[in-house]
Each structure stands twice: as structure tokens, then as C-alpha cells.
Write a protein that holds these residues in place. Structure first.
Motif, mmCIF file in Angstrom:
data_model
loop_
_atom_site.group_PDB
_atom_site.id
_atom_site.type_symbol
_atom_site.label_atom_id
_atom_site.label_comp_id
_atom_site.label_asym_id
_atom_site.label_seq_id
_atom_site.Cartn_x
_atom_site.Cartn_y
_atom_site.Cartn_z
ATOM 1 N N ASN A 57 20.873 -2.746 -23.126
ATOM 2 C CA ASN A 57 22.211 -2.397 -24.001
ATOM 3 C C ASN A 57 21.633 -1.108 -24.509
ATOM 4 O OD1 ASN A 57 25.263 -1.797 -23.936
ATOM 5 N ND2 ASN A 57 24.878 -1.948 -25.617
ATOM 6 N N THR A 58 20.433 -1.265 -25.370
ATOM 7 C CA THR A 58 20.953 0.446 -25.908
ATOM 8 C C THR A 58 19.880 1.512 -25.459
ATOM 9 O OG1 THR A 58 20.699 -0.818 -28.024
ATOM 10 C CG2 THR A 58 19.321 1.588 -27.772
ATOM 11 N N ARG A 59 19.102 1.231 -23.947
ATOM 12 C CA ARG A 59 18.099 1.660 -23.273
ATOM 13 C C ARG A 59 19.322 2.140 -21.931
ATOM 14 N NH1 ARG A 59 12.281 -0.884 -21.819
ATOM 15 N NH2 ARG A 59 12.601 1.548 -21.062
ATOM 16 N N GLY A 60 20.790 1.869 -21.866
ATOM 17 C CA GLY A 60 21.961 2.629 -21.312
ATOM 18 C C GLY A 60 21.389 1.522 -19.521
ATOM 19 N N VAL A 61 21.169 -0.142 -20.142
ATOM 20 C CA VAL A 61 21.278 0.189 -18.682
ATOM 21 C C VAL A 61 22.339 -1.370 -18.822
ATOM 22 C CG1 VAL A 61 20.439 -2.813 -17.476
ATOM 23 C CG2 VAL A 61 19.159 -1.838 -18.758
ATOM 24 N N ARG A 62 23.149 -1.209 -17.610
ATOM 25 C CA ARG A 62 24.399 -1.606 -17.292
ATOM 26 C C ARG A 62 24.574 -3.022 -15.996
ATOM 27 N NH1 ARG A 62 25.098 0.507 -21.124
ATOM 28 N NH2 ARG A 62 25.906 1.542 -21.874
ATOM 29 N N ALA A 63 23.790 -2.945 -15.282
ATOM 30 C CA ALA A 63 23.408 -3.705 -14.598
ATOM 31 C C ALA A 63 22.442 -4.507 -14.279
ATOM 32 C CB ALA A 63 24.733 -3.668 -12.824
ATOM 33 N N VAL A 64 21.788 -5.825 -13.760
ATOM 34 C CA VAL A 64 20.286 -6.368 -13.324
ATOM 35 C C VAL A 64 20.763 -6.758 -11.844
ATOM 36 C CG1 VAL A 64 18.628 -7.583 -13.985
ATOM 37 C CG2 VAL A 64 20.195 -6.770 -15.791
ATOM 38 N N ALA A 65 19.273 -5.638 -11.188
ATOM 39 C CA ALA A 65 19.837 -6.595 -9.439
ATOM 40 C C ALA A 65 18.744 -7.105 -9.340
ATOM 41 C CB ALA A 65 19.149 -5.306 -8.670
ATOM 42 N N VAL A 66 19.127 -8.634 -8.645
ATOM 43 C CA VAL A 66 17.664 -10.077 -9.160
ATOM 44 C C VAL A 66 17.537 -9.905 -7.203
ATOM 45 C CG1 VAL A 66 18.040 -11.929 -9.389
ATOM 46 C CG2 VAL A 66 19.542 -10.806 -10.555
ATOM 47 N N THR A 67 16.523 -9.834 -6.897
ATOM 48 C CA THR A 67 15.819 -9.803 -5.725
ATOM 49 C C THR A 67 15.422 -11.089 -5.235
ATOM 50 O OG1 THR A 67 13.850 -8.000 -6.334
ATOM 51 C CG2 THR A 67 16.348 -7.081 -5.833
ATOM 52 N N TRP A 68 15.230 -10.688 -4.050
ATOM 53 C CA TRP A 68 14.675 -12.373 -2.894
ATOM 54 C C TRP A 68 13.828 -10.847 -1.800
ATOM 55 C CZ3 TRP A 68 19.269 -12.210 -2.558
ATOM 56 C CH2 TRP A 68 20.258 -12.694 -1.434
ATOM 57 N N VAL A 69 12.961 -11.380 -1.352
ATOM 58 C CA VAL A 69 11.931 -11.080 0.374
ATOM 59 C C VAL A 69 12.686 -12.482 1.259
ATOM 60 C CG1 VAL A 69 10.383 -9.469 1.295
ATOM 61 C CG2 VAL A 69 11.125 -9.202 -0.808
ATOM 62 N N ASP A 70 13.278 -11.617 2.390
ATOM 63 C CA ASP A 70 13.854 -12.637 3.530
ATOM 64 C C ASP A 70 12.251 -12.773 4.330
ATOM 65 O OD1 ASP A 70 13.666 -10.645 5.241
ATOM 66 O OD2 ASP A 70 16.303 -10.275 5.211
ATOM 67 N N ASN A 71 12.931 -13.988 4.872
ATOM 68 C CA ASN A 71 11.863 -13.987 5.796
ATOM 69 C C ASN A 71 11.092 -12.352 7.154
ATOM 70 O OD1 ASN A 71 10.935 -16.161 4.743
ATOM 71 N ND2 ASN A 71 12.824 -16.983 5.888
ATOM 72 N N SER A 72 12.051 -11.621 7.023
ATOM 73 C CA SER A 72 11.665 -10.431 7.395
ATOM 74 C C SER A 72 11.306 -9.268 6.844
ATOM 75 C CB SER A 72 13.488 -9.860 8.488
ATOM 76 O OG SER A 72 13.341 -10.522 9.524
ATOM 77 N N GLY A 73 10.590 -9.656 5.530
ATOM 78 C CA GLY A 73 10.273 -8.419 5.692
ATOM 79 C C GLY A 73 11.302 -7.502 3.989
ATOM 80 N N ILE A 74 12.765 -7.582 4.447
ATOM 81 C CA ILE A 74 14.081 -7.245 3.947
ATOM 82 C C ILE A 74 14.427 -7.422 2.210
ATOM 83 C CG2 ILE A 74 16.258 -6.079 3.758
ATOM 84 C CD1 ILE A 74 13.961 -5.092 5.684
#
Length: 436
Positions: free
Chosen positions: A21-38
Motif C-alpha cells: 500500500n505504501t508503494r502505491g499498489v492498488r491491485a494485484v494481477a494473478v496470471t497463468w499461461v494457457d495451452n495456446s501460450g496466452i
């Protein structure tokens, strides 16, 4: 995942809140990579991070059968509207994004709702492969080379954003602020860059990062690509990681560097016996591995002899046209590209290499000339169909991934073939260009 582990995840994320919060983060993107590489994502506000860490974020298993253009197929083992998974952020890799103010990122692992690991999760598959190495007393270090082309906005056609020559300092001077901002963003995210330079194709650049454990290397590849994307867009340009930005041009690779270690010793230094057998295993399964590392129709527009895409089933010391290039302390797999899921790449390479060790696979003689000048040097597959056929017939790889997972990978590849069966080579390049 039991209640004690959930509580531990919740408490750890809670402890991270004030600093983020002190560093200005407002949201967290949680990613995975699908079988097509996206790279796909589910995001949470910072205040919901602790809940997401403990209980996950809802994610349909249908993503396993997404094609590169978001078309959804019905696979033999996946697809349809029924079911739900939970996507859990890995807090060990939580990173504040320098190229996206207000955001942090974490790779995610997908679990069933009861907390059990989801067997088709690509990142968990890579972890399983690393565990198989450990069972043999081995560890590995890996790293990806990331190549991309920078283009102008305002058109879906390809117009390079710089006119400087291949490897030319002029190209870097033209985009000096962009290059400096990108390197600064990677540095702020604790990504150790080994090398950065203009590449051969118009508007093309490359960055190489320091070796890590294989799962960490795949995580870093995702982070680096999305950082490049963010910084490029903030500079008013667009980019492509596609293996063929235009048909007939030089494509983008996604080379994997790999070394094998036992008791703190790098077995590729001096090319020791286990390293040779591991390499022989990769070579023996390389045609099938192309369904993992060269997984798109556009991949086979790139794998053309005498374009330094390394389309031959061969190895050589410092030979840039053999699929495996032996360097002083590691093996570079040069034929792969960035339409691949990096987690599946490291999982597949480990499975193939371990088979080479288990069977004492002999390594053929290395080549010291361009394979295109020799008769009889086997080629890699020349089409995605050929690669998928090889993959489905490869008992080692299909067993390593499991019947349902391997079948789903093949279904996605065949889905892409069917969807774009009438496309010309340039049409395939056009379809793929801005999806990666």
C-alpha cells in the motif's frame, strides 16, 4: 491444501499489505499461461489479496481449451461451461510492477475448490518435473531469451517503429528512452538482465536474463514479456512476440538455456556424461517437443533452414543452426519460440532429458557446419500437424504430462489447425502478429 496452510497464506498476505500500500499498489494481477501460450489473468484489489491467497480466485477450467484468438473448442478431456477452479497467487513471486503504476503481479497456481492441485495446471506441471529431477539428486538452472519486434500504432499492418540496421546502435539510439525505461523497469522488479541488444529483424530487440530454477525461469519469462508490453505501450508503440511478424521475414525466437547440476557441480561444464545423456534425451524427443515449444501455425513459418532458426534435429558446439547449441556451461535449445507456454517447455524438456539419463541414450556426433549443407540431417517438423502427430506418439512425453493433459494439448493444437485451415502463410502471420 488444508486449513492451516490457508491460514498461513492469509497471514502472510496480510503482513505484505502495508508495504504494498505504501508503494502505491492498488491491485494485484494473478496470471497463468494457457495451452495456446496466452497469458491470462484474474485481478483483485489489494485489500482482497489475503482472501485470494487463502481461498483463491474463481477460474473456469474452460481456459484450457482457449485458442489464441479466444475461440473455445470442446476437447476430449476439457471444455464446456461446467466446473470451477481456484487461482492462488504465489506470494514468493509477488512483484510490484514498475511499468504499470498501481499494480503488482504474481503467478498463480490453479487448484480444485477443495484445495487439491489441478492436474492440468501448467505451472504445477513444471513443479512436478523439477521434483522428478530432485528424486535423482539433480537440480537445474534455466533462462529464456526474449525477442520481440516494436511497431507503430494506428495500423494492423506491420510498420517497424525504428529504421536502424540489424544489431545497429542507431536503432537503439532512435529508441534510447524506451530502451532505458525498459531496463530500469526490469531492474526495479529485481530481474537480472544479462544482455540487451537490437536483433536482426526490423524493429527487433532481445533481452536475456540470469539463470534460475526452471519454474522461476518460466515465471520470469512471463514477467519480462508483460513488462516489455507495458513499457512499449506507455511509449506509444505496439509490439509482437510472434514467431513470424511478416511471412518471409526473420521471426522472434524464445530460446531456452538449460544446465544440469549435481552436488553443486554444473554437469555441462566439460560436458560430463549425465549432461550428454540428458541432451541426447532432448534430441531424441525434440520432434515431439515441438508441439510444446513451437506450438502455433506461425512457428512453422519461422523454422526455415539458413535463417538461424535452428530447424535441424542435431547439436553442435556454438552452432547456431542446430536445434541444440552447446555453449561453455549450458545447452541452448534454439528452435523454440514465444507462442509456447514456458512452464510446459521446461516440464517437457526435463521429461525428455531424464529419459535420456534413464536409458543411457547415446548422443550423436555434434555438427561443426551448417546442417543445410549436409545430406541426411533430419529436420524438425515442417508443420504443426506433423509435430502434434509426433507428440501423441511419444510415450515418454504423454506419460509425463498424463493422458488427459497431453490429450488436451493436442486438442488445442488441432483446434488451431482446423480454425485457420484456409489461411495463407501471410494470413497466419497476420492472425498471430498482435495476439502475442
Amino acid at each position: 491444501m488444508d486449513s492451516a496452510e490457508r491460514d498461513q497464506r492469509f497471514d502472510r498476505a496480510t503482513e505484505l499489505f502495508d508495504g504494498l500500500n505504501t508503494r502505491g499498489v492498488r491491485a494485484v494481477a494473478v496470471t497463468w499461461v494457457d495451452n495456446s501460450g496466452i497469458t491470462r489473468t484474474k485481478s483483485v484489489p489489494l485489500r482482497k489479496l489475503a482472501h485470494a491467497a487463502a481461498h483463491g480466485v474463481g477460474s473456469s477450467p474452460v481456459f484450457d481449451v482457449f485458442l489464441l484468438d479466444d475461440h473455445i473448442i470442446q476437447g476430449r478431456f476439457a471444455g464446456g461451461p461446467v466446473g470451477d477452479l481456484r487461482l492462488h497467487p504465489d506470494l514468493d513471486r509477488l512483484t510490484v510492477l514498475a511499468g504499470q503504476p498501481g499494480w503488482a503481479w504474481a503467478p498463480g497456481d490453479r487448484h480444485f475448490q477443495d484445495g487439491a492441485p489441478y492436474p492440468m495446471d501448467q505451472r504445477l506441471q513444471a513443479r512436478k518435473a523439477v521434483h522428478r529431477l530432485a528424486e535423482r539428486g539433480l537440480t537445474a538452472q534455466a533462462g529464456f531469451e526474449i525477442e520481440w519486434c516494436v511497431g507503430r500504432t494506428g495500423t494492423d499492418d506491420w510498420v517497424p517503429a525504428t529504421s536502424g540496421p540489424a544489431y545497429g546502435h542507431a536503432r537503439q539510439v532512435e529508441l534510447s528512452d524506451y530502451c532505458a525505461d525498459l531496463l530500469d523497469a526490469l531492474d526495479q522488479q529485481d530481474v537480472e538482465v544479462l544482455q540487451f541488444h537490437p536483433e536482426y529483424a526490423p524493429g527487433q530487440f532481445e533481452v536475456s536474463t540470469a539463470p534460475e530454477d526452471p519454474v522461476g525461469a518460466a515465471d520470469t519469462a512471463v514477467l519480462v514479456k508483460e513488462t516489455i508490453r507495458a513499457v512499449t505501450m506507455r511509449h506509444g508503440m505496439r509490439l509482437s512476440f510472434s514467431p513470424k511478424v511478416i511471412n518471409g521475414g526473420v521471426g522472434n525466437g524464445g530460446h531456452l538455456h538449460f544446465s544440469l547440476w549435481r552436488d553443486g557441480t554444473n554437469l555441462f561444464e566439460g560436458f560430463q556424461d549425465e549432461a550428454r545423456r540428458f541432451s541426447a534425451g532432448i534430441l531424441a524427443h525434440l520432434r515431439a517437443l515441438c508441439a510444446i515449444g513451437c506450438p502455433s501455425l506461425a512457428s512453422y513459418l519461422r523454422l526455415v533452414p539458413q535463417t538461424w532458426s535452428a530447424p535441424f534435429v542435431a547439436w553442435g558446439e556454438e552452432n547456431r543452426e542446430t536445434a541444440l547449441r552447446l555453449i561453455r556451461d549450458n545447452m541452448e535449445i534454439k528452435c523454440f519460440d514465444l507462442t509456447a507456454n514456458p512452464y510446459l517447455v521446461v516440464a517437457g524438456v526435463i521429461a525428455a532429458g531424464l529419459d535420456g539419463i534413464a536409458t543411457s541414450a547415446p548422443l550423436p556426433e555434434g555438427l561443426s557446419v551448417d546442417p543445410a549443407l549436409l545430406d541426411g540431417v533430419p529436420r524438425l517438423p515442417t508443420s504443426l500437424r506433423e509435430a502434434v502427430d509426433e507428440f501423441e506418439q511419444d510415450a515418454v512425453l504423454t506419460e509425463a504430462f498424463g493422458k488427459e493433459f497431453a490429450g488436451t494439448i493436442a486438442d488445442v493444437r488441432r483446434g488451431e489447425m482446423e480454425r485457420f485451415k484456409d489461411a495463407s502463410p501471410q494470413g497466419i502471420a497476420n492472425i498471430t502478429r498482435w495476439r502475442y
